[in-house]
Scaffold this active site. Structure first.
Site, PDB file in Angstrom:
ATOM      1  N   ASN A   1      67.846  65.029  45.366  1.00  0.00           N
ATOM      2  CA  ASN A   1      68.562  63.973  44.653  1.00  0.00           C
ATOM      3  C   ASN A   1      68.071  64.028  43.216  1.00  0.00           C
ATOM      4  OD1 ASN A   1      69.686  61.669  43.601  1.00  0.00           O
ATOM      5  ND2 ASN A   1      68.457  60.239  44.829  1.00  0.00           N
TER       6      ASN A   1
ATOM      7  N   GLU B   1      64.005  55.769  53.240  1.00  0.00           N
ATOM      8  CA  GLU B   1      63.284  55.844  51.969  1.00  0.00           C
ATOM      9  C   GLU B   1      62.591  54.511  51.675  1.00  0.00           C
ATOM     10  OE1 GLU B   1      65.006  59.244  49.338  1.00  0.00           O
ATOM     11  OE2 GLU B   1      65.846  57.331  48.721  1.00  0.00           O
TER      12      GLU B   1
HETATM   13  P1  13P Z   1      60.954  60.904  44.769  1.00  0.00           P
HETATM   14  O1  13P Z   1      60.908  62.127  45.651  1.00  0.00           O
HETATM   15  O2  13P Z   1      60.944  61.221  43.325  1.00  0.00           O
HETATM   16  O3  13P Z   1      59.937  59.889  45.190  1.00  0.00           O
HETATM   17  O4  13P Z   1      62.395  60.229  45.048  1.00  0.00           O
HETATM   18  C1  13P Z   1      62.792  60.020  46.347  1.00  0.00           C
HETATM   19  C2  13P Z   1      64.199  59.567  46.335  1.00  0.00           C
HETATM   20  O5  13P Z   1      64.502  58.471  45.908  1.00  0.00           O
HETATM   21  C3  13P Z   1      65.215  60.497  46.828  1.00  0.00           C
HETATM   22  O6  13P Z   1      66.445  59.867  46.960  1.00  0.00           O
END
Ligand code: 13P
Length: 250
Positions: free
Chosen positions: A9, A166
């Site tokens: 992402n 998440e």
């Molecule tokens: P990070 O891997 O930068 O913590 O972000 C995770 C995320 O929000 C993926 O959608």
């Protein structure tokens, strides 16, 4: 359980002019991958990303869409537009959109239904804040998010949806959930899906973990029974790091 999927992402990073070469670099670095490899990019990067991914194993995703088919929605992008470009995946309900763009469980549901009806694969994000975790309501909250997300989605479509757990406190903070914390919630999500549909459907759904997953901590997370992949922010912006995560997903 579900098919392994590692999705980057990019968020609001990378320029359209950098995209073609970077997607080519990802394709090269992840050659021979034993999982699905997806780059989710800003809208303006999608066209060069799709072009670069042609003839490779890499799939392209968007980071959002609108739930209406078309019309007077200035600045919005429809599912038809994404499908027409050759986009396969779309992230829905990311916590950043829930926090900054008025995304609610209701709009998330409408977007999932629309995406599925147009042949796009939704990557639906759920997760709790630190306050919610400390209050001991993580599972209750995620159960509500899952129920509302899947409202009106029949079993034959539900199995196509990717769920990304998440935890908000782990996103971009460098503070990853432990392997066991992540597994506990992903296993819980599998049970929720089993209650909503049945065990076979629940097993078919890909459940990802996201939140500071990187080249160093990915192996332990991806080894867990109910973690079928990752949604990767920061570490998806460097092809070698992203490729290490992809290599760990088998
Ligand atoms: P990070 O891997 O930068 O913590 O972000 C995770 C995320 O929000 C993926 O959608």
């Amino acid at each position: 359980m579900g098919k392994y999927i590692i999705a980057g992402n990019w968020k609001m990073n990378k320029l359209p002019s950098e995209t073609y070469d970077f997607v080519k670099e990802v394709a090269e670095a992840t050659k021979g991958a034993e999982c699905e490899v997806v780059c989710c990019t800003p809208y303006v990067c999608l066209a060069p990303a799709v072009e670069a991914a042609k003839g490779t194993h890499v799939k392209i995703g968007a980071e959002n869409l609108h739930f209406e088919d078309s019309g007077a929605f200035t600045g919005e992008v429809s599912a038809d537009m994404l499908a027409d470009l050759g986009v396969d995946y779309v992230i829905i309900g990311h916590s950043e959109r829930r926090a900054y763009n008025n995304e609610t469980d209701e709009t998330v549901n409408k977007k999932i239904v629309k995406a599925l009806s147009k042949g796009l694969i939704p990557i639906v994000c759920v997760g709790e804040s630190l306050e919610e975790r400390e209050a001991g309501i993580t599972m209750d909250l995620i159960s509500i998010q899952i129920k509302k997300a899947f409202a009106g989605v029949p079993a034959e479509d539900a199995v196509k949806v990717v769920v990304a757990y998440e935890p908000i406190w782990a996103i971009g903070t460098g503070r990853t959930a432990t392997d066991d914390q992540a597994e506990e919630v992903c296993c819980g999500i599998r049970h929720m899906l089993s209650d909503l549909y049945d065990e076979a459907a629940a097993k078919a759904v890909t459940i990802q973990y996201g939140g500071s997953m990187n080249a160093k901590n990915c192996a332990g997370l991806l080894a867990k029974e109910n973690i079928d992949g990752g949604l990767i922010g920061g570490a998806s912006l460097k092809a070698p790091d992203f490729a290490t995560i992809v290599a760990a997903a088998k």
